[in-house]
Design an enzyme around this catalytic site. Structure first.
Site, PDB file in Angstrom:
ATOM      1  N   GLY A 262       0.798  -1.222   0.000  1.00  0.00           N
ATOM      2  CA  GLY A 262       0.000   0.000   0.000  1.00  0.00           C
ATOM      3  C   GLY A 262       0.833   1.275   0.000  1.00  0.00           C
ATOM      4  N   GLU A 263       1.953   1.221   0.681  1.00  0.00           N
ATOM      5  CA  GLU A 263       2.833   2.393   0.746  1.00  0.00           C
ATOM      6  C   GLU A 263       4.278   1.912   0.812  1.00  0.00           C
ATOM      7  OE1 GLU A 263       1.958   4.975   4.052  1.00  0.00           O
ATOM      8  OE2 GLU A 263      -0.191   5.016   3.625  1.00  0.00           O
TER       9      GLU A 263
END
Ligand SMILES: *[C@@H]1O[C@H](CO)[C@@H](O)[C@H](O)[C@H]1NC(C)=O
Ligand SMILES: *[C@@H]1O[C@H](CO)[C@@H](O)[C@H](O)[C@H]1NC(C)=O
Ligand SMILES: *[C@@H]1O[C@H](CO)[C@@H](O)[C@H](O)[C@H]1NC(C)=O
Length: 380
Positions: A262-263
């Site tokens: 996600g990041e």
């Protein structure tokens, strides 16, 4: 290949082929002078990003993404989770307003709904996970009722501190004991509902919190002493961290759950290790690594990831550290801090649909052709 396929290929064929895996970017909007959403969408397109992750469902951002073909992950912020958790109606309203409308009237290619978000440096606790799980179930019910469960997947973005290793090696990976039951409930739900788990992996923070961390192990140049985990060799922290999660899933019988990162990224200011040289080295190394298509020792193949972040956010809280305002590949005004080659990567990604081997010469040209169209590349 007729005109029909040509025009369809722009949107649907490419999104079919290219959605399977690839590189996206996080689009956060905590800026004192935010760029107009249309400029941000142009930035995404010009730089070959075909996926974007939002932290909410900002109307203007979504409207700007309409008809772009870019795959969108919309987010439900943590402060909205309690109402979603306690009421299917609230979830239905959210889905109607923030997903359905954008898909049907603005032609936004919404493919994921992220339920909550655990950002770097925040720790999970059981009560937050319980709320997240209830909200997740209600959002999935709302998506099913809206007839969207076939195209829009649910996900839960979690921090990498939800799992740990008892041995210090990936093969010792399991969910943290205090949140294990909640995690297993979430993971099981995701698997049964064709969801994905999203994990935020942050080598920069490892270095920030532990000055003795072997710095070369965070990069991708194989300059660190590798780790030998029962014959599997780890040359960088990303692979080791990702595989710790893979082991945690495998160990509990959920080895089939897709993972998306996600990041992941590197800041350019606010700490001695936060500079342009390291940011470029890390991000480009990461892109080259995952788009090589080899995956990790435990999960060979393509890895999905969203770079953190597209643009600096100069209005973010600096409680975690002043580096928080410097994660962007681009400055607040949209100018590039350093060159990052995502485009070459994009082409490679497009030839790597699951049924197509990288070296499959027959499949590559036609797939590359269709994918090339969307970013304006001319093919003669
Ligand atoms: C839709 O999303 C926006 C932005 O995240 C939020 O402010 C709004 O409350 C949401 N609408 C509904 C009906 O939940
Ligand atoms: C758990 O997390 C929630 C949300 O971040 C927070 O409000 C709550 O105080 C936390 N509880 C404990 C026991 O830390
Ligand atoms: C890695 O460890 C295994 C045993 O766990 C051993 O058989 C192998 O030789 C080691 N490989 C290297 C390169 O040290």
């Amino acid at each position: 290949m007729g005109w029909f396929l040509f025009s369809v290929g722009l949107v649907s064929l490419c999104s079919m082929v290219c959605t399977v895996s690839g590189i996206g970017a996080n689009w956060g909007t905590q800026c004192s002078h935010p760029l107009p959403p249309d400029s941000v969408v142009k930035l995404l397109k010009d730089n070959g990003f075909r996926r974007v992750k939002l932290f909410d469902a900002d109307y203007d951002a979504l409207r700007a993404l309409g008809k772009s073909g870019i795959e969108v992950m919309v987010g439900i912020p943590n402060d909205m989770l309690p109402s979603m958790a306690s009421s299917v109606k609230a979830a239905e309203k959210w889905v109607a307003k923030n997903v359905s409308t954008h898909i049907t009237t603005n032609y936004v290619n919404i493919r994921f709904v992220a339920v909550g978000n655990q950002h770097f440096l925040e720790t999970y606790n059981v009560s937050l996970l319980k709320t997240t799980f209830l909200a997740l179930q209600n959002v999935q019910i709302a998506l099913i009722k809206a007839g969207l469960s076939g195209t829009v997947m649910v996900t839960v973005p979690l921090n990498d501190d939800m799992y740990e290793s008892s041995t210090g090696l990936p093969s010792g990976g399991d969910f943290r004991a205090d949140i294990r039951d909640q995690m297993l409930a979430i993971v099981k739900f995701l698997i049964y509902n064709n969801g994905v788990i999203a994990v935020n992996i942050n080598p920069f923070i490892s270095l920030y919190t532990d000055p003795n961390f072997p710095i070369e192990f965070v990069f991708f140049d194989k300059k660190a002493t590798p780790i030998n985990d029962s014959g599997k060799t780890y040359y960088n922290m990303f692979d080791a961290n990702y595989d710790t999660l893979v082991w945690a899933l495998d160990r509990n019988g959920f080895g089939n759950l897709p993972i998306t990162v996600g990041e992941i990224g590197w800041p350019t200011g606010g700490d001695q290790n936060a500079n342009i040289e390291y940011a470029k080295r890390f991000n480009q190394g990461f892109l080259t690594h995952i788009l090589g298509g080899n995956g990790t020792p435990m999960r060979p193949g393509m890895i999905d990831a969203y770079l953190y972040s597209l643009i600096d956010e100069d209005a973010k809280s600096i409680d975690p550290g002043s580096f928080e305002r410097h994660w962007g590949i681009f400055n607040c005004d949209g100018s590039a801090k350093y060159q990052l080659n995502v485009n070459f990567v994009d082409r490679k990604r497009c030839v790597t649909k699951p049924s197509t081997k990288l070296d499959d010469q027959q499949a590559a040209p036609s797939v590359g052709y269709d994918c090339g169209l969307a970013d304006g590349t001319s093919h003669g």
